[in-house]
Write a protein that holds these residues in place. Structure first.
Motif, PDB file in Angstrom:
ATOM      1  N   PRO A 106      45.558  10.237 -25.268  1.00  0.00           N
ATOM      2  CA  PRO A 106      44.683  10.612 -26.563  1.00  0.00           C
ATOM      3  C   PRO A 106      44.315   8.878 -27.494  1.00  0.00           C
ATOM      4  O   PRO A 106      43.741   8.887 -28.493  1.00  0.00           O
ATOM      5  CB  PRO A 106      46.588  10.509 -27.878  1.00  0.00           C
ATOM      6  CG  PRO A 106      47.913   9.775 -26.706  1.00  0.00           C
ATOM      7  CD  PRO A 106      47.116   9.310 -25.404  1.00  0.00           C
ATOM      8  N   TYR A 107      44.007   8.477 -26.141  1.00  0.00           N
ATOM      9  CA  TYR A 107      42.910   7.067 -26.572  1.00  0.00           C
ATOM     10  C   TYR A 107      41.943   7.102 -25.767  1.00  0.00           C
ATOM     11  O   TYR A 107      41.877   7.745 -24.499  1.00  0.00           O
ATOM     12  CB  TYR A 107      43.493   6.127 -26.348  1.00  0.00           C
ATOM     13  CG  TYR A 107      42.775   5.041 -25.929  1.00  0.00           C
ATOM     14  CD1 TYR A 107      42.774   4.164 -27.233  1.00  0.00           C
ATOM     15  CD2 TYR A 107      42.742   3.908 -24.756  1.00  0.00           C
ATOM     16  CE1 TYR A 107      41.631   2.663 -26.633  1.00  0.00           C
ATOM     17  CE2 TYR A 107      41.635   3.734 -24.580  1.00  0.00           C
ATOM     18  CZ  TYR A 107      41.672   2.814 -25.308  1.00  0.00           C
ATOM     19  OH  TYR A 107      40.443   2.176 -25.300  1.00  0.00           O
ATOM     20  N   ILE A 108      40.805   7.113 -26.346  1.00  0.00           N
ATOM     21  CA  ILE A 108      39.717   6.230 -25.671  1.00  0.00           C
ATOM     22  C   ILE A 108      38.940   5.706 -26.539  1.00  0.00           C
ATOM     23  O   ILE A 108      38.484   5.218 -27.313  1.00  0.00           O
ATOM     24  CB  ILE A 108      38.139   7.875 -25.713  1.00  0.00           C
ATOM     25  CG1 ILE A 108      37.273   7.680 -25.328  1.00  0.00           C
ATOM     26  CG2 ILE A 108      38.144   7.720 -27.741  1.00  0.00           C
ATOM     27  CD1 ILE A 108      36.094   8.939 -25.427  1.00  0.00           C
ATOM     28  N   GLY A 109      38.073   4.471 -25.514  1.00  0.00           N
ATOM     29  CA  GLY A 109      37.870   3.180 -25.817  1.00  0.00           C
ATOM     30  C   GLY A 109      35.840   3.524 -25.812  1.00  0.00           C
ATOM     31  O   GLY A 109      35.523   4.044 -25.597  1.00  0.00           O
ATOM     32  N   THR A 110      35.225   2.850 -27.133  1.00  0.00           N
ATOM     33  CA  THR A 110      33.951   3.071 -27.751  1.00  0.00           C
ATOM     34  C   THR A 110      33.385   2.137 -27.566  1.00  0.00           C
ATOM     35  O   THR A 110      34.546   0.625 -28.321  1.00  0.00           O
ATOM     36  CB  THR A 110      34.058   3.899 -28.861  1.00  0.00           C
ATOM     37  OG1 THR A 110      34.324   3.831 -30.113  1.00  0.00           O
ATOM     38  CG2 THR A 110      35.414   5.778 -28.279  1.00  0.00           C
ATOM     39  N   HIS A 111      32.321   1.540 -28.087  1.00  0.00           N
ATOM     40  CA  HIS A 111      31.434   0.633 -28.421  1.00  0.00           C
ATOM     41  C   HIS A 111      30.413   1.032 -29.627  1.00  0.00           C
ATOM     42  O   HIS A 111      29.390   1.344 -29.049  1.00  0.00           O
ATOM     43  CB  HIS A 111      31.410  -0.513 -27.314  1.00  0.00           C
ATOM     44  CG  HIS A 111      30.868  -1.730 -28.065  1.00  0.00           C
ATOM     45  ND1 HIS A 111      29.706  -2.481 -26.799  1.00  0.00           N
ATOM     46  CD2 HIS A 111      30.124  -2.461 -29.097  1.00  0.00           C
ATOM     47  CE1 HIS A 111      29.970  -3.976 -27.601  1.00  0.00           C
ATOM     48  NE2 HIS A 111      30.110  -3.004 -29.029  1.00  0.00           N
ATOM     49  N   PRO A 112      30.028   0.994 -30.667  1.00  0.00           N
ATOM     50  CA  PRO A 112      28.985   1.545 -31.078  1.00  0.00           C
ATOM     51  C   PRO A 112      27.648   0.026 -31.555  1.00  0.00           C
ATOM     52  O   PRO A 112      28.379  -0.733 -31.514  1.00  0.00           O
ATOM     53  CB  PRO A 112      29.292   0.716 -32.734  1.00  0.00           C
ATOM     54  CG  PRO A 112      30.506   0.878 -32.756  1.00  0.00           C
ATOM     55  CD  PRO A 112      31.430   0.944 -31.576  1.00  0.00           C
ATOM     56  N   MET A 113      27.225   0.124 -30.596  1.00  0.00           N
ATOM     57  CA  MET A 113      26.072  -0.778 -30.479  1.00  0.00           C
ATOM     58  C   MET A 113      24.832  -1.036 -31.676  1.00  0.00           C
ATOM     59  O   MET A 113      23.725  -0.777 -31.563  1.00  0.00           O
ATOM     60  CB  MET A 113      24.878  -0.340 -29.209  1.00  0.00           C
ATOM     61  CG  MET A 113      25.762  -0.067 -28.009  1.00  0.00           C
ATOM     62  SD  MET A 113      26.582  -1.568 -26.881  1.00  0.00           S
ATOM     63  CE  MET A 113      25.227  -2.597 -27.014  1.00  0.00           C
ATOM     64  N   SER A 114      25.610  -1.636 -32.474  1.00  0.00           N
ATOM     65  CA  SER A 114      24.896  -1.865 -33.332  1.00  0.00           C
ATOM     66  C   SER A 114      25.440  -3.215 -34.179  1.00  0.00           C
ATOM     67  O   SER A 114      26.832  -3.245 -34.110  1.00  0.00           O
ATOM     68  CB  SER A 114      25.685  -1.201 -34.569  1.00  0.00           C
ATOM     69  OG  SER A 114      24.213  -0.790 -35.473  1.00  0.00           O
ATOM     70  N   GLY A 115      25.294  -3.980 -35.494  1.00  0.00           N
ATOM     71  CA  GLY A 115      25.822  -4.617 -36.116  1.00  0.00           C
ATOM     72  C   GLY A 115      24.526  -5.846 -36.692  1.00  0.00           C
ATOM     73  O   GLY A 115      23.686  -5.478 -37.064  1.00  0.00           O
TER      74      GLY A 115
END
Length: 361
Positions: A106-115
């Motif tokens: 039930p897990y997926i790693g994500t990373h929004p490339m914004s900040g």
């Protein structure tokens, strides 16, 4: 997705919550600092009241060093049907969860490339992710429903999904984010004790190079502590380039003609390699970079000036592809650089002059 739980209401967590709330998702907010969660709720990101039962998606927006702990706690108490994190490193948290014996379906790693350079809920905005890449790192064990929930989140935030292997992601962000931040900080550090007369000469070049050095050091210690190896490898290569460049510059000081020519060749080499790397940086909307022509306009530092320029540019039939502002030192004026397609530059220049703008060649 009807319900979501955002764990961690800093810049990224609150921005995602704002985007979801605007699209009708019921968002619950929690943070180790309850006051920060209340602030995010007051901004319209959701409610700081606990959900009655499991939500559709739990979004963990904790610092990288704490992501595995927070995820493990949420998963063990059954807080959601699916779990994601938005940390800037991906391999470490997954391995920590595996070592704890948790079911990762039930897990997926994500990373929004914004900040942004600022942090905290007050810096958040619902459009922070629009048009930006959002990396997803599923594995063969990832449940399809969870992947779909993550894709729905990305869609609600109007970001662009990019699927990558977790370790490949960590090497990539070391190259395009983590290493450049340290280099920017090292350049900015040269200014700390520089003479005031020198600092007053700062132009757009030094502002561009040092802009990201303004970020919160505590946040970056967390990020770099979670991805030290790939960053160190890259800085080793940069250090080798610096040594070669220093040798070339010293050679340029020599009275020996052959050494000066050798030094000149070395400097030209590093500059040309820089050219070759820079053209690979994606352009507008992530497409291949394009060459624009710059029309430079002198502008007074007064309200409404930029709006007038854009309006006059529209009347001239020009689409502004990009814009930069260089402020004049000690004067209430600056230079606005308007980047446009080369074929529209003459008409834009003529149109702005007709409307009284001073064009700099």
């Amino acid at each position: 997705m009807r319900t979501a739980l955002v764990i961690g209401t800093g810049l990224i967590g609150t921005s995602a919550a704002l985007a979801l709330n605007r699209r009708g998702v019921v968002v619950h907010l929690t943070d180790h600092d309850p006051e920060q969660a209340r602030t995010a709720a007051a901004l319209g990101a959701g409610t700081d009241e606990a959900p009655d039962g499991p939500v559709d998606l739990a979004i963990v927006a904790a610092p990288p060093a704490h992501v595995a702990d927070v995820l493990a706690d949420a998963m063990r108490r059954g807080a959601a049907r699916g779990y994601i994190d938005v940390a800037s490193v991906k391999g470490g948290p997954r391995r920590e969860l595996q070592e704890r014996g948790l079911d990762l379906a039930p897990y997926i790693g994500t990373h929004p490339m914004s900040g942004r350079e600022r942090s905290g809920p007050l810096a958040a905005t619902g459009d922070l992710f629009e048009g930006r890449p959002w990396v997803l790192t599923p594995t063969r064990d990832t449940d399809t429903e969870v992947l779909n929930l993550a894709l729905e989140l990305v869609s609600h935030c109007r970001a662009v999904p990019v699927v990558m292997d977790a370790d490949a992601h960590d090497r990539a962000v070391a190259l395009v984010s983590h290493m450049p931040h340290l280099v920017s900080s090292m350049v900015a550090a040269r200014l700390e004790h520089a003479e005031e007369a020198a600092v007053r000469l700062c132009g757009q070049g030094i502002r561009d190079v040092t802009r990201i050095a303004a970020s919160d050091p505590r946040m970056w210690i967390d990020i770099l502590s979670a991805n030290p190896g790939p960053v160190a490898d890259l800085l080793t290569d940069v250090a080798a380039d610096l040594e070669e460049t220093v040798r070339a510059l010293r050679a340029l000081q020599s009275s020996d003609g052959d050494k000066r020519r050798e030094g000149s060749t070395g400097i030209e080499n590093v500059l040309r390699r820089g050219n070759a790397g820079q053209v690979r940086v994606p352009g507008k909307h992530g497409s291949a970079p394009r060459v624009y022509e710059t029309v430079t306009v002198l502008i007074d530092d007064q309200p409404g000036q930029l709006a007038r320029i854009f309006s006059d540019a529209e009347r001239a039939g020009a689409n502004i592809e990009d814009v930069r502002i260089e402020h004049a030192t000690g004067q209430q004026a600056g230079l606005v650089q308007l980047m446009v397609e080369p074929k529209t530059a003459p008409a834009l220049t003529a149109g702005l002059r007709e409307r009284g703008w001073a064009i700099r060649q």
